[in-house]
Design an enzyme around this catalytic site. Structure first.
Site, PDB file in Angstrom:
ATOM      1  CE1 TYR A  56       2.046 -10.011 -12.333  1.00 32.76           C
ATOM      2  CE2 TYR A  56       0.998 -10.140 -14.496  1.00 32.76           C
ATOM      3  CZ  TYR A  56       1.028  -9.642 -13.201  1.00 32.76           C
ATOM      4  OH  TYR A  56       0.037  -8.793 -12.776  1.00 32.76           O
ATOM      5  N   GLY A  60      -2.377  -0.100  -4.399  1.00 32.71           N
ATOM      6  CA  GLY A  60      -2.470  -0.328  -2.964  1.00 32.71           C
ATOM      7  C   GLY A  60      -2.679   0.955  -2.190  1.00 32.71           C
ATOM      8  CB  ALA A  67      -0.936   0.004   1.204  1.00 32.28           C
ATOM      9  CG  ASN A  68       4.944   0.962  -1.083  1.00 32.18           C
ATOM     10  OD1 ASN A  68       4.700  -0.231  -0.924  1.00 32.18           O
ATOM     11  ND2 ASN A  68       5.628   1.431  -2.120  1.00 32.18           N
ATOM     12  CB  SER A  69       3.471   3.296  -4.663  1.00 32.99           C
ATOM     13  OG  SER A  69       3.836   1.975  -5.049  1.00 32.99           O
ATOM     14  N   GLY A  70       0.757   3.279  -5.881  1.00 36.26           N
ATOM     15  CA  GLY A  70      -0.097   2.680  -6.899  1.00 36.26           C
ATOM     16  C   GLY A  70      -1.475   2.268  -6.416  1.00 36.26           C
TER      17      GLY A  70
END
Length: 289
Positions: free
Chosen positions: A171, A27, A22-25
């Site tokens: 992926y 999230g 959740a630190n970027s994008g």
């Protein structure tokens, strides 16, 4: 559900949520909206600096938000265990973090990096948090997959991909594992008579740090979803009363159909067993007899 927006989220006061990555994008956009609507949110990230910065961003955007940072590296099972040991309550777990299309690598525990991070890390985290989830009156587990799961294949004799590594095929395999896990978790919850709801999402191609687009990045980003749009399926899955366990939601919260492989119950059960062996994490409450 194309008309649904985050403004339709209900009051989430009293809900405790964990959002990985959740630190970027996506999230960060997910955590922000949950906090904005009253949830107590943990920003779980492997990077303390970026994680604490994200908490500051959320607090500035949502005055009075109840949000804090906790360190979690999904590519290190000791970190997963340490994080889980600090959690005393969780109603909503959003397995959002992910890596993709990267050169071959290994987790700290020696697993192929994309499979180990995207699937095994979240499998272990969910299992370790299961007792706390089941203490909730309405627990939900949202796992971010992708339509890239359709190109994924599982070879249990070569989980390290020693016979050949491809960035996209690896992926796709990890995203297939995410969907197999989501659906098997729901089956086991239903069999146990639990109220836990397990849902998978596909955010669509989104303009985040996940993509490295080279010199064409500014142009190509015009054709990608914003992080806010990418977060929409997870937010809808997290709080809508219309959600049913085992659903797969895509962009604009549209209900999608997983591939036939992703719904293979025998394959899902074998992946569950192998994942249990590799991580050492057992979902005791949801074990088959």
């Amino acid at each position: 559900m194309s008309a649904w927006t985050p403004s339709d989220l209900p009051d989430l006061t009293g809900t405790t949520a964990i959002v990985t990555g959740a630190n970027s994008g996506i999230g960060l956009a997910t955590a922000l909206e949950l906090a904005r609507h009253g949830a107590r949110v943990t920003v779980a990230s492997r990077d303390p600096s970026r994680g604490r910065s994200a908490v500051g961003d959320i607090q500035r955007a949502a005055r009075g938000a109840d949000v804090h940072y906790a360190e979690l590296d999904l590519a290190d099972l000791s970190s997963v265990r340490a994080f889980a040991a600090t959690v005393d309550r969780v109603d909503l777990l959003i397995n959002n973090a992910g890596i993709g299309m990267i050169p071959r690598g290994q987790t700290r525990d020696g697993f192929e990096l994309q499979f180990g991070t995207n699937h095994l890390g979240h499998f272990a985290l969910t299992g370790l948090l299961l007792p706390r989830l089941l203490a909730s009156s309405s627990p939900r587990v949202i796992t971010v997959s992708s339509d890239a799961h359709k190109v994924g294949k599982l070879d249990f004799d070569d989980l390290g991909l020693e016979r050949g590594y491809g960035k996209m095929s690896s992926y796709g395999r990890s995203k297939l594992a995410n969907l197999l896990f989501t659906l098997e978790l729901q089956r086991r919850a239903a069999r146990a008579g639990s109220s836990l709801v397990s849902v998978a999402t596909h955010p669509g191609a989104t303009a985040t740090n996940f993509f490295t687009l080279g010199p064409l990045q500014p142009l190509l980003r015009l054709f990608l979803n914003s992080p806010e749009d990418g977060a929409l399926p997870s937010l809808y899955a997290a709080a809508s009363p219309d959600i049913r366990g085992g659903e797969y939601l895509g962009p604009k919260a549209k209900r999608l159909t997983p591939s036939r492989t992703a719904t293979d119950e025998a394959l899902a059960r074998r992946l569950w067993e192998v994942s249990t062996e590799l991580t050492g994490v057992r979902f005791q409450e949801f074990a088959y007899n």
